[in-house]
Design an enzyme around this catalytic site. Structure first.
Site, short mmCIF file in Angstrom:
data_model
loop_
_atom_site.label_atom_id
_atom_site.label_comp_id
_atom_site.label_asym_id
_atom_site.label_seq_id
_atom_site.Cartn_x
_atom_site.Cartn_y
_atom_site.Cartn_z
CG ASP A 46 7.15 -5.51 -1.00
OD1 ASP A 46 6.85 -6.02 0.08
OD2 ASP A 46 7.12 -6.15 -2.08
CG ASN A 117 3.24 -9.07 4.86
OD1 ASN A 117 3.64 -8.97 3.70
ND2 ASN A 117 3.98 -8.69 5.90
CG HIS A 209 2.80 -9.63 -0.71
ND1 HIS A 209 3.42 -8.49 -1.17
CD2 HIS A 209 3.27 -9.82 0.56
CE1 HIS A 209 4.21 -8.00 -0.23
NE2 HIS A 209 4.14 -8.80 0.82
CG HIS A 218 10.18 -12.04 4.14
ND1 HIS A 218 10.36 -10.91 3.38
CD2 HIS A 218 9.70 -11.62 5.33
CE1 HIS A 218 9.99 -9.85 4.07
NE2 HIS A 218 9.59 -10.25 5.26
CG ASP A 245 12.15 -11.84 0.16
OD1 ASP A 245 12.14 -11.60 1.38
OD2 ASP A 245 12.21 -12.99 -0.30
CG HIS A 246 11.40 -4.80 1.05
ND1 HIS A 246 11.23 -3.75 1.91
CD2 HIS A 246 10.27 -5.54 1.15
CE1 HIS A 246 10.06 -3.84 2.52
NE2 HIS A 246 9.46 -4.95 2.07
#
Length: 317
Positions: A46, A117, A209, A218, A245-246
């Site tokens: 990400d 995504n 991912h 998420h 997820d960041h």
């Protein structure tokens, strides 16, 4: 080399301490007396945001870590270009989000890359195409396997999945639905099980991912829970690495270790602990991995160089 490795690391730390708080990396990854013959690499997710401050800070710490531990390659777990992927193999973002950001000499190693995504918002095939001319970008297909040697007698098989077609897209991604439904998910899952069954490597690591379980915003990915996790358990996969997820997380699902390394840029602090949670922090950062024949040391490092968490994954649970 006139300096010992220990002297080199000390010099490297002094040169960067003005911008670094806390420890650079755990001693076990780069000390002169560290075990020989292992396989060291970094995992990032990400990230591609045209070099914005968080991305640049993580890239700088990755460069320090990769040199200190002699990383052989980097794994990117998807969402490589925000917000809408790349349009072609000559898209300007190849320079602004990748080539001009990860400039440290130690990061000029092979990058093995999965799709996320946001990559599906653009041209996924362009990311495969770029690998045909790039000196370090590698994405031979949307899903693929890769074998690396740990030492003369031990190897690890990596299985790179394309999880976006297995996920439920958010409301802001409906316009890209056509790019996703064109993919044959049952075919990919059948390929995955066949590849797992054929693997004789003592270590098996899966890259995707989307998370299986997560305390991030998420939430869990039901398809992965139902269809992928049972295969990880059946074929004794030791670890699954993801982004989406960041943040940085470690969870356990039975004998399978689930690591989220989605802190490449723009972190999200919202995170909760689940029954499976061993560690969770909403911040920018990456994972540094040292794989030995009998264990895998996973370190979570933030964008200031702090070691936040360390865990040793055993070869046999």
């Amino acid at each position: 080399m006139k300096q010992t490795r220990r002297q080199f690391v000390r010099t490297l730390f002094v040169a960067t301490q003005a911008a670094t708080v806390g420890s650079l990396l755990p001693r076990s990854l780069f000390a002169a007396d560290a075990p020989r013959g292992g396989l060291n690499f970094l995992i990032l997710g990400d990230w591609g945001r045209n070099g914005e401050p968080d991305q640049a800070a993580v890239a700088a710490q990755m460069g320090i870590a990769a040199q200190a531990m002699n990383a052989k390659f980097v794994i990117a777990v998807g969402d490589n270009f925000y917000e809408d992927g790349v349009s072609s193999a000559t898209d300007p973002q190849w320079q602004s989000s990748f080539e001009n950001v990860y400039t440290a000499p130690s990061l000029q190693v092979p990058w093995w890359v999965a799709l996320g995504n946001h990559d599906y918002h653009g041209n996924c095939d362009a990311q495969i195409e770029y690998g045909k001319t790039s000196k370090r970008w590698n994405m031979p297909a949307r899903y693929f396997t890769r074998t690396e040697k740990i030492d003369a007698d031990n190897a690890v098989d990596f299985f790179y999945l394309d999880t976006t077609p297995m996920s439920k897209l958010g409301d802001d991604e409906i316009q890209f639905q056509g790019n996703v439904i064109s993919q044959d998910v049952p075919k990919q899952v059948a390929w995955f099980e066949s590849a797992l069954k054929a693997s004789t490597a003592p270590w098996k690591i899966v890259i995707g991912h989307h998370p299986i379980y997560t305390g991030g915003e998420h939430g869990d990915t039901p398809y992965l829970v139902e269809h992928i996790l049972p295969l990880l358990k059946k074929y004794k996969v030791q670890a699954y690495f993801n982004g989406h997820d960041h943040d940085l997380q470690h969870l356990q699902a039975g004998t399978v270790n689930l690591f989220c390394s989605g802190g490449g840029s723009k972190p999200r602090a919202k995170i909760k602990e689940l029954p499976q949670t061993k560690f969770a922090k909403g911040c920018s950062g990456f994972a540094a991995v040292s794989l030995q024949p009998d264990k895998m040391d996973v370190q979570m490092v933030d964008d200031k160089g702090n070691q936040l968490y360390a865990f040793a994954v055993p070869r046999n649970a």
